[in-house]
Design a protein around this motif. Sequence first.
Motif, PDB file in Angstrom:
ATOM      1  N   GLN A 201       3.887 -15.847  12.293  1.00  0.00           N
ATOM      2  CA  GLN A 201       4.158 -15.763  10.849  1.00  0.00           C
ATOM      3  C   GLN A 201       5.263 -16.727  10.435  1.00  0.00           C
ATOM      4  O   GLN A 201       5.314 -17.162   9.287  1.00  0.00           O
ATOM      5  CB  GLN A 201       4.572 -14.338  10.466  1.00  0.00           C
TER       6      GLN A 201
ATOM      7  N   LYS B 129       5.462  -2.111  -0.397  1.00  0.00           N
ATOM      8  CA  LYS B 129       5.754  -2.812   0.847  1.00  0.00           C
ATOM      9  C   LYS B 129       7.254  -2.970   1.066  1.00  0.00           C
ATOM     10  O   LYS B 129       7.726  -2.953   2.209  1.00  0.00           O
ATOM     11  CB  LYS B 129       5.050  -4.175   0.859  1.00  0.00           C
TER      12      LYS B 129
ATOM     13  N   TYR C 228       7.649  -4.029  12.016  1.00  0.00           N
ATOM     14  CA  TYR C 228       6.504  -3.880  11.123  1.00  0.00           C
ATOM     15  C   TYR C 228       5.259  -4.502  11.757  1.00  0.00           C
ATOM     16  O   TYR C 228       5.336  -5.344  12.663  1.00  0.00           O
ATOM     17  CB  TYR C 228       6.786  -4.569   9.789  1.00  0.00           C
ATOM     18  N   SER C 229       4.088  -4.122  11.252  1.00  0.00           N
ATOM     19  CA  SER C 229       2.831  -4.696  11.712  1.00  0.00           C
ATOM     20  C   SER C 229       2.619  -6.052  11.048  1.00  0.00           C
ATOM     21  O   SER C 229       2.616  -6.154   9.822  1.00  0.00           O
ATOM     22  CB  SER C 229       1.665  -3.760  11.374  1.00  0.00           C
ATOM     23  N   ALA C 230       2.435  -7.077  11.847  1.00  0.00           N
ATOM     24  CA  ALA C 230       2.190  -8.412  11.309  1.00  0.00           C
ATOM     25  C   ALA C 230       0.844  -8.489  10.594  1.00  0.00           C
ATOM     26  O   ALA C 230       0.605  -9.423   9.817  1.00  0.00           O
ATOM     27  CB  ALA C 230       2.246  -9.442  12.430  1.00  0.00           C
ATOM     28  N   ASP C 231      -0.017  -7.526  10.833  1.00  0.00           N
ATOM     29  CA  ASP C 231      -1.313  -7.494  10.141  1.00  0.00           C
ATOM     30  C   ASP C 231      -1.166  -6.971   8.712  1.00  0.00           C
ATOM     31  O   ASP C 231      -1.962  -7.317   7.841  1.00  0.00           O
ATOM     32  CB  ASP C 231      -2.308  -6.606  10.898  1.00  0.00           C
ATOM     33  N   ASN C 232      -0.155  -6.151   8.484  1.00  0.00           N
ATOM     34  CA  ASN C 232      -0.011  -5.493   7.182  1.00  0.00           C
ATOM     35  C   ASN C 232       1.060  -6.097   6.288  1.00  0.00           C
ATOM     36  O   ASN C 232       1.051  -5.874   5.069  1.00  0.00           O
ATOM     37  CB  ASN C 232       0.304  -4.006   7.397  1.00  0.00           C
ATOM     38  N   TYR C 233       1.986  -6.854   6.877  1.00  0.00           N
ATOM     39  CA  TYR C 233       3.093  -7.409   6.095  1.00  0.00           C
ATOM     40  C   TYR C 233       3.241  -8.897   6.408  1.00  0.00           C
ATOM     41  O   TYR C 233       3.265  -9.298   7.578  1.00  0.00           O
ATOM     42  CB  TYR C 233       4.404  -6.688   6.416  1.00  0.00           C
ATOM     43  N   SER C 234       3.374  -9.688   5.369  1.00  0.00           N
ATOM     44  CA  SER C 234       3.519 -11.133   5.527  1.00  0.00           C
ATOM     45  C   SER C 234       4.992 -11.500   5.642  1.00  0.00           C
ATOM     46  O   SER C 234       5.883 -10.694   5.349  1.00  0.00           O
ATOM     47  CB  SER C 234       2.914 -11.853   4.326  1.00  0.00           C
TER      48      SER C 234
ATOM     49  N   ALA D 184       2.360 -12.317  17.317  1.00  0.00           N
ATOM     50  CA  ALA D 184       1.870 -12.245  15.934  1.00  0.00           C
ATOM     51  C   ALA D 184       3.026 -12.425  14.952  1.00  0.00           C
ATOM     52  O   ALA D 184       2.885 -13.106  13.933  1.00  0.00           O
ATOM     53  CB  ALA D 184       1.165 -10.915  15.689  1.00  0.00           C
ATOM     54  N   HIS D 185       4.160 -11.822  15.244  1.00  0.00           N
ATOM     55  CA  HIS D 185       5.333 -12.004  14.381  1.00  0.00           C
ATOM     56  C   HIS D 185       5.821 -13.447  14.438  1.00  0.00           C
ATOM     57  O   HIS D 185       6.191 -14.031  13.418  1.00  0.00           O
ATOM     58  CB  HIS D 185       6.461 -11.063  14.810  1.00  0.00           C
TER      59      HIS D 185
END
Length: 312
Positions: free
Chosen positions: A176, A95, A127-133, A172-173
């Motif tokens: 987070q 990641k 980045y995708s907020a679904d894939n990276y915290s 979404a970002h």
Amino acid sequence: MSQLAVRPLSAQLQAAAIKELNEVPERVAADIEALRTWIQQQPHLRARDDDQFLLSFLRGCKFSLEKAKSKIDKFYTLRTKYPEFFTINDVDEKKVRELINTGILVYLPTPLNENGPRIAVVTLGTYSADNYSIEDVARTLDGIQEIFMLEDDYAVVYGITTIVDVKKGSTAHLMQMSPSSMKKMTVFSEEALPFRTKATHFINIPSGFEVFFNVLKPMLSKKQQKRLSLHGNKLDKLYEHIPLKYLPKEYGGENGSIAEGIAELNQKLDAYREYFKTNAQYGTEEKLRPGKPLDFDQIFGVQGSFRKLEVD
């Protein structure tokens, strides 16, 4: 006293370090040794004590030994407490490499005005907020910053000017970035890293990001609040602070490109592979800390109102 294992500064950087950072070249070796001795005397602290590492903290604290001690302590304390936010031990972590390859953070090759602060470009939403915290993001950013802390004399002496492009940022970002995570990141940046933030410029601000800014601003010191500028979509306002030629090619400038910055960061991570592996042996043990244990709830208590911020 043995010869220092540090990079010599250029004449201009050395003059700036003397004038702006209170550096006395004849006393640097003694200052480093005093800081090293203090580290060795702390039962709760396992810290790097090589010359260049310690000198970065001394310069970042304008040679205040007490401030340098505090920053080094917090540098390792926060990493031990929140490794998911601040610690990389493996530069080949999938990641981390993927986030770097999105161009989330790059440093531009030419400092501002040729001999000034290093310019960083942060692009939110790459980045995708679904894939990276947010933890993945913070850990990646910290790894990059640690490398530049060790080897970029312009960043250490003159500080860093950061451009934050939020054009690609989504709800979404934004979601987070909880107050808790933002507080951790701002405290680490201000109280643990030996960088001086000279300015932070937010650009391409979409509607709906006021909530983010209104949570962020009260978390910063008064000094950093004054150095925070919001430019909306008016890049001509940014040019008043950073002339166009010092921006990357993607922004119409002449200062390298995002793609070149990504390639450079990957090369640096490769070169620092063993360094980051050895980071695992450093940290703190709170039960061995002399005196009163740290109150993390107090450190990260989040306060602040949701006042409307002005965007020029």
